[in-house]
Design a protein around this motif. Structure first.
Motif, mmCIF file in Angstrom:
data_model
loop_
_atom_site.group_PDB
_atom_site.id
_atom_site.type_symbol
_atom_site.label_atom_id
_atom_site.label_comp_id
_atom_site.label_asym_id
_atom_site.label_seq_id
_atom_site.Cartn_x
_atom_site.Cartn_y
_atom_site.Cartn_z
ATOM 1 N N VAL A 216 0.799 -1.162 0.066
ATOM 2 C CA VAL A 216 0.005 0.012 -0.053
ATOM 3 C C VAL A 216 0.996 1.295 -0.074
ATOM 4 N N GLU A 217 1.918 1.169 0.531
ATOM 5 C CA GLU A 217 2.667 2.305 0.910
ATOM 6 C C GLU A 217 3.580 2.602 -0.198
ATOM 7 N N PHE A 218 3.898 1.883 -0.884
ATOM 8 C CA PHE A 218 4.849 1.913 -2.213
ATOM 9 C C PHE A 218 4.052 2.551 -3.331
ATOM 10 N N PRO A 219 2.920 1.910 -4.084
ATOM 11 C CA PRO A 219 2.071 2.847 -4.998
ATOM 12 C C PRO A 219 1.294 3.977 -4.489
ATOM 13 N N CYS A 347 6.158 2.828 -8.232
ATOM 14 C CA CYS A 347 6.227 4.141 -7.319
ATOM 15 C C CYS A 347 6.902 5.271 -7.990
ATOM 16 N N ALA A 348 6.194 5.890 -8.948
ATOM 17 C CA ALA A 348 6.603 6.840 -9.909
ATOM 18 C C ALA A 348 7.686 7.623 -9.468
ATOM 19 N N SER A 349 7.623 8.142 -7.937
ATOM 20 C CA SER A 349 8.473 9.295 -7.519
ATOM 21 C C SER A 349 9.971 8.444 -7.625
ATOM 22 N N GLY A 359 5.023 -3.141 -12.984
ATOM 23 C CA GLY A 359 6.126 -2.654 -12.067
ATOM 24 C C GLY A 359 7.047 -3.590 -11.658
ATOM 25 N N ARG A 360 7.856 -3.475 -10.493
ATOM 26 C CA ARG A 360 8.811 -4.376 -10.006
ATOM 27 C C ARG A 360 8.428 -4.877 -8.766
ATOM 28 N N ALA A 361 9.059 -5.849 -8.096
ATOM 29 C CA ALA A 361 8.917 -6.548 -6.887
ATOM 30 C C ALA A 361 8.758 -5.463 -5.847
ATOM 31 N N ILE A 362 7.514 -5.332 -5.097
ATOM 32 C CA ILE A 362 7.289 -4.551 -3.690
ATOM 33 C C ILE A 362 8.273 -4.690 -2.754
ATOM 34 N N PRO A 363 9.204 -3.911 -2.040
ATOM 35 C CA PRO A 363 10.200 -4.321 -1.270
ATOM 36 C C PRO A 363 9.622 -5.285 -0.200
ATOM 37 N N GLY A 364 10.239 -6.201 0.145
ATOM 38 C CA GLY A 364 9.893 -7.371 1.348
ATOM 39 C C GLY A 364 9.316 -8.666 0.459
ATOM 40 N N HIS A 365 8.917 -8.512 -0.860
ATOM 41 C CA HIS A 365 8.759 -9.536 -1.509
ATOM 42 C C HIS A 365 9.399 -10.207 -2.466
ATOM 43 N N ASP A 366 9.660 -11.562 -2.518
ATOM 44 C CA ASP A 366 10.559 -12.237 -3.411
ATOM 45 C C ASP A 366 9.635 -12.825 -4.584
ATOM 46 N N VAL A 367 9.635 -12.045 -5.664
ATOM 47 C CA VAL A 367 8.617 -12.593 -6.492
ATOM 48 C C VAL A 367 9.619 -12.884 -8.125
#
Length: 544
Positions: A216-219, A347-349, A359-367
């Motif tokens: 939630v925090e990332f996007p 996370c465009a910023s 997108g890319r793997a959100i921090p914390g997740h191994d995709v």
């Protein structure tokens, strides 16, 4: 959990999960906040507004938890929550978690068959609903032997069939010692559609909220920030409304706007955003496409959005450009599914958005992209999106379905069933599905439940359902039907069949397109070959 940084690589390197051994969602989202702080702004359908503080949410949820326990429920019992986006729905969730009960959110547009299956499969002992939905519950209650308590909001008085929620709450104490739950204790069951058999209940632990936070925090551009206020038109019965918006906001002490839209109105969406100063939103792609049709919104409403996330379907370059023009920001896509949500995103910023990429793997997740056995494939290969086991956001199991649970995993990975590729810079590109789930207007729709309903129609001998391209919804449901002998299909029959499904399942599940055929393509073992129907449909579209 995410600290604001300047580069994606820094966000990944600096991330650490903080999941305590003992954790309770209900306590987390309201009891630890300033009791006077604003938690919820609810706008009723008539435009009236009611505000709730975290202290009020805490007291009301305590009363409801005590009420449910006084009715004989014990930790581990399931409670259906059949309510639209309104305060009582949020309070019901918090109460269940505090009492150690398992919440089962249910979509208010479900028909009797869909509700009967889910309530029965979950073995719900109690149900929270409102007066509007009592007739359908009364119709199916004889088929639900486990259901012993029905609490109805907006009901003037008790009856032999239900208790008035408002009346019952006045008699309950607001003093409660919440259950001291372990982070892995079960908290909720969310039903998800599949391609074979009935819908499966994804059982999630209390830790799933913490697992959702970076997604939630990332996007949402390092949510929360001062002044944030979150809203989504997505119903709280779905994971996108409940754990992508409501509960993460309350974890962070951020207020949420709630409002029931019986049908999404894009102009009213702009109105709500401007009226209440909404700063953050989860807007499904279909909602964005409808809002794009509104003329000159910037000159008609005064709004100042900070972040918008969208998921369920890939956004194209044109829609992203429209978002920048109208909202002055880049809409960040994200990806996940009910069993393991919000694992890939933008996370465009700090991460350049590439139209068409998830997108890319959100921090914390191994995709990773893996094969059917869970082996990681080389960069650029098309395979299944897999998430490594041990992820806090991952579900516990499919309720009462060990075979389906086992089939969901291979090696060290959960298999999403979605086909994608990963490029050399780590971006994931959606390719297709290796199952037959239909994505329509942000809903994941399983054909099996619709086909089962169609077969109950007196004119239908055989049925198969696929998704076909739709410019607004991404896909629309199309049914291929073999009529019973002596039945002569016509426009009236098509309309009758559509209404038959719409009133028994849900409005988003009925077949918008119907084709009558002499036979269906089948395997040697009698399974419908939906891929053949999709190929025929593609050929038909190309030859138009």
């Amino acid at each position: 959990m995410l600290a604001r940084v300047a580069r994606y690589e820094e966000a990944v390197a600096g991330f650490r999960w903080r999941v305590p051994q003992r954790y309770n969602i209900g306590v987390d989202v309201c009891d630890r906040h300033d009791p006077s702080a604003l938690a919820l702004i609810h706008e009723n359908e008539d435009g009236s507004i009611r505000r709730y503080s975290f202290g009020e949410i805490s007291r009301l949820s305590n009363r409801l938890a005590n009420l449910l326990l006084a009715q004989g429920l014990t930790p581990g019992d399931r409670v259906g929550i059949l309510l639209p986006q309104r305060p009582e729905a949020a309070i019901a969730h918090v109460a269940c978690y505090k009492a150690g009960l398992i919440a089962v959110p249910l979509f208010t547009l479900f028909g009797p068959e869909a509700l009967e299956y889910r309530l029965g499969n979950a073995g719900c002992r109690a149900l929270m609903t409102d007066a509007e939905r009592l007739p359908v519950i009364e119709e199916i209650r004889p088929a639900l032997p486990d259901l012993s308590v029905v609490l109805a909001a907006d009901a003037a008085r008790d009856s032999d069939f239900f208790l008035s929620l408002e009346t019952a709450l006045t008699k309950a104490s607001d003093n409660l010692i919440p259950i001291d739950s372990v982070a892995d204790d079960p908290a909720l069951i969310i039903y998800t559609s599949g391609t074979t058999g009935q819908p499966k209940g994804a059982l999630h632990a209390h830790r799933t909220l913490l697992g959702h936070l970076p997604g939630v925090e990332f996007p949402q551009e390092f949510f929360p920030q001062p002044g944030d206020l979150f809203w989504t038109p997505a119903d709280w019965a779905w994971i996108g409304g409940l754990i992508d918006v409501l509960l993460p906001s309350w974890h962070h002490g951020v207020p949420v706007l709630s409002h029931r839209m019986r049908k999404f109105d894009p102009e009213h969406a702009f109105h709500l955003i401007a009226k209440h100063g909404v700063r953050n939103a989860f807007l499904p792609p279909t909602a964005l496409k409808m809002m794009r049709q509104v003329e000159k919104p910037k000159t008609r409403w005064d709004y100042a959005m900070r972040s918008i996330g969208s998921g369920g379907e890939t956004l194209g370059a044109e829609l992203l450009d429209w978002g920048r023009e109208v909202f002055g920001l880049t809409v960040n896509e994200f990806y996940g599914q009910t069993e393991c949500n919000l694992v890939v995103g933008n996370c465009a910023s700090i991460l350049p958005v590439r139209p068409g990429a998830m997108g890319r793997a959100i921090p914390g997740h191994d995709v990773q992209i893996v094969d059917a056995d869970g082996n990681i494939l080389p960069v650029g290969s098309v395979g299944t999106v897999g998430i490594r086991k041990g992820d806090p956001v991952m579900f516990l199991e499919y309720w009462k379905n060990p075979e389906a649970t086992a089939a969901k995993f291979a090696g060290d990975f959960l298999l999403t069933g979605d086909q994608a590729r990963q490029d050399e810079e780590g971006y994931f590109w959606f390719v297709g599905r290796d199952d037959d789930v239909i994505t329509s207007a942000g809903y994941r729709i399983g054909p099996a439940e619709i086909e089962d309903c169609l077969l109950k129609h007196p004119a239908v001998a055989m049925a198969a359902v696929i998704g076909v391209p739709d410019p607004l919804r991404t896909e629309a449901v199309k049914a291929f039907l073999v009529p019973k002998p002596g039945i002569l299909p016509d426009a009236q029959l098509v309309s009758d069949i559509q209404d038959f499904v719409k009133t028994r399942l849900a409005a988003h599940e009925y077949p918008r397109h119907v084709a009558f055929v002499d036979s269906l393509p089948m395997t040697a073992t009698g399974k419908i070959m939906r891929r053949e129907l999709r190929a025929l449909e593609t050929e038909r579209q190309e030859n138009r």
